[in-house]
Write an enzyme that holds these catalytic residues in place. Sequence first.
Site, PDB file in Angstrom:
ATOM      1  N   GLU A 127      20.431   5.689  34.019  1.00 34.12           N
ATOM      2  CA  GLU A 127      20.548   5.313  32.607  1.00 34.12           C
ATOM      3  C   GLU A 127      21.604   4.233  32.374  1.00 34.12           C
ATOM      4  O   GLU A 127      21.384   3.251  31.668  1.00 34.12           O
ATOM      5  CB  GLU A 127      20.916   6.542  31.768  1.00 34.12           C
ATOM      6  CG  GLU A 127      19.925   7.682  31.780  1.00 34.12           C
ATOM      7  CD  GLU A 127      18.822   7.527  30.769  1.00 34.12           C
ATOM      8  OE1 GLU A 127      18.749   6.476  30.107  1.00 34.12           O
ATOM      9  OE2 GLU A 127      18.023   8.467  30.638  1.00 34.12           O
ATOM     10  N   HIS A 182      18.041   2.931  31.550  1.00 36.73           N
ATOM     11  CA  HIS A 182      17.797   3.417  30.199  1.00 36.73           C
ATOM     12  C   HIS A 182      16.634   2.663  29.564  1.00 36.73           C
ATOM     13  O   HIS A 182      16.600   1.437  29.541  1.00 36.73           O
ATOM     14  CB  HIS A 182      19.064   3.209  29.372  1.00 36.73           C
ATOM     15  CG  HIS A 182      19.059   3.853  28.021  1.00 36.73           C
ATOM     16  ND1 HIS A 182      18.964   5.210  27.848  1.00 36.73           N
ATOM     17  CD2 HIS A 182      19.145   3.318  26.770  1.00 36.73           C
ATOM     18  CE1 HIS A 182      19.007   5.489  26.553  1.00 36.73           C
ATOM     19  NE2 HIS A 182      19.098   4.358  25.878  1.00 36.73           N
ATOM     20  N   SER A 191      16.466   7.589  23.355  1.00 36.68           N
ATOM     21  CA  SER A 191      17.832   7.203  23.048  1.00 36.68           C
ATOM     22  C   SER A 191      18.241   7.744  21.678  1.00 36.68           C
ATOM     23  O   SER A 191      18.187   8.954  21.464  1.00 36.68           O
ATOM     24  CB  SER A 191      17.982   5.681  23.137  1.00 36.68           C
ATOM     25  OG  SER A 191      19.338   5.301  23.159  1.00 36.68           O
TER      26      SER A 191
END
Length: 492
Positions: free
Chosen positions: A310, A407, A180
């Site tokens: 995600e 995610h 991320s």
Amino acid sequence: MRTRSGEVRGTVVDAVAVFKGIPFAAPPFGPGRLRPPLPVAPWRGVRDATAFGAGPRTLPLAPEVVALIPDAGVVPGEDCLNLNVWTPDVEAVGLPVMVWVTGGFFEFGFGASYDGRRFARDGVVCATFNYRAGPEGFLDLGDGVANVGLLDQVAALEWVRDNIAAFGGDPGNVTVFGESAGAMSIATLLAMPRADGLFRRAILQSGAANAVTPSATAQRIARDLAARLGVPPDREAIAAVPVERYLRAQAELAADLRGAPGRWGREVAAGGLPWQPSVDGDVVPGRPIDRIAAGSGADVDLIIGTNVDEGRVALAAMGAADQVPVEAVAALAATFGLAPDAAIAAYRAAHPGSGNGELLAAIRTDGFWRIPALRLADAHAGSPAATYMYEFAWRSPAFGGLLGACHGLEIPFVFDTLDPSFRPVLGPALGADPPQPLADAMHAAWVAFAREGDPGWPRYDLARRATMRFDTPAEVVDDPRATERELWNGMP
């Protein structure tokens, strides 16, 4: 163990030597607040390194975030620029080194939330560290100081270069890996002259070279923060504001962005990240994707990848998957430069039976994560160094399956920390019986890449966009997102 600043004493856990809370820069407060990191003052005697050090002050985390991303009991404090090292043998020489860059929306993140024991078990020296996030790390006032959070990362990597041999590591064989905001940071480091030579390889999990803000926009955000604080847009004036008041203003600014996502332009609206790095012309000389396409980072071997779903993590956390109006889907498509009606029709065809929430998540997945990852892989594929691509596809059974391959879900597989005793990030999403063979495969690929530069599947190039799809079973596929790529061609 002796570092350049003094001796440290760690512990041994499961035949792995662990050193925690070692400072790599001076406390970034007082004269150093909102400014580039300064060197550590040497200490006398032996410094205790048996407990995690202080963490940066951050906004209070939402309960759903705390549930998925544990803080490992970190207590905020001024001496927050510290790191942790796991090594299999302090007497070893030349072991590969992996340095984790934590994510957290450029708003928070703690190196102590991640456990490097399994990397050390497999012959790798693993390090994690803190860096300043939010305006503490990314305030750009146009005064010649910007992106000090990235400079914290550079300082941590310089510490690794100068000290890791004492822990058995090879400073010439460093792999940075992150997820991320951590992966986005690494993409930016690839484009930064100040990071040249500090790492040989890089793994970017769910983050690419798109998360940057034009300096003019970043300065508008900084002035907005100063106005909320009731002080001039001046670094000394802002630095003098008490931390609690500062964090309240930061929270207000974030809330306003959620209510009006287009307020700061497309670059900020796409990810909702007001404190992502700015293209200040100095620390970050230009857009990372442009610099990488022009050859920056061409000598760094690269793995980049994303998760299939995600964008689903936010919907599941908020319980809002079935409450999304079609207007919100259209607005998101427009934010990414797509024609809303055509995009909705294309995504409905690609995801039959999906509701608006799932369509929203799919468009966000592609627009903010998958397509930027493909573009970065394309930009790097012509380099002398290797490019590899992966896609994580194992779907979580949690929340009735709503999370999918969301995610962050790959992190405990990468670290091989499926065992609940590790308190893994995204642990609650793993369900009762996550597939250990998948963790074995993914973790081994990361170790092989750090050791030799080859994770075990074909390279990615423009002739064959080979992608390792991590699922049960794992398999190599060619360009699994060809349809989405065509839809997004020509979009910014």
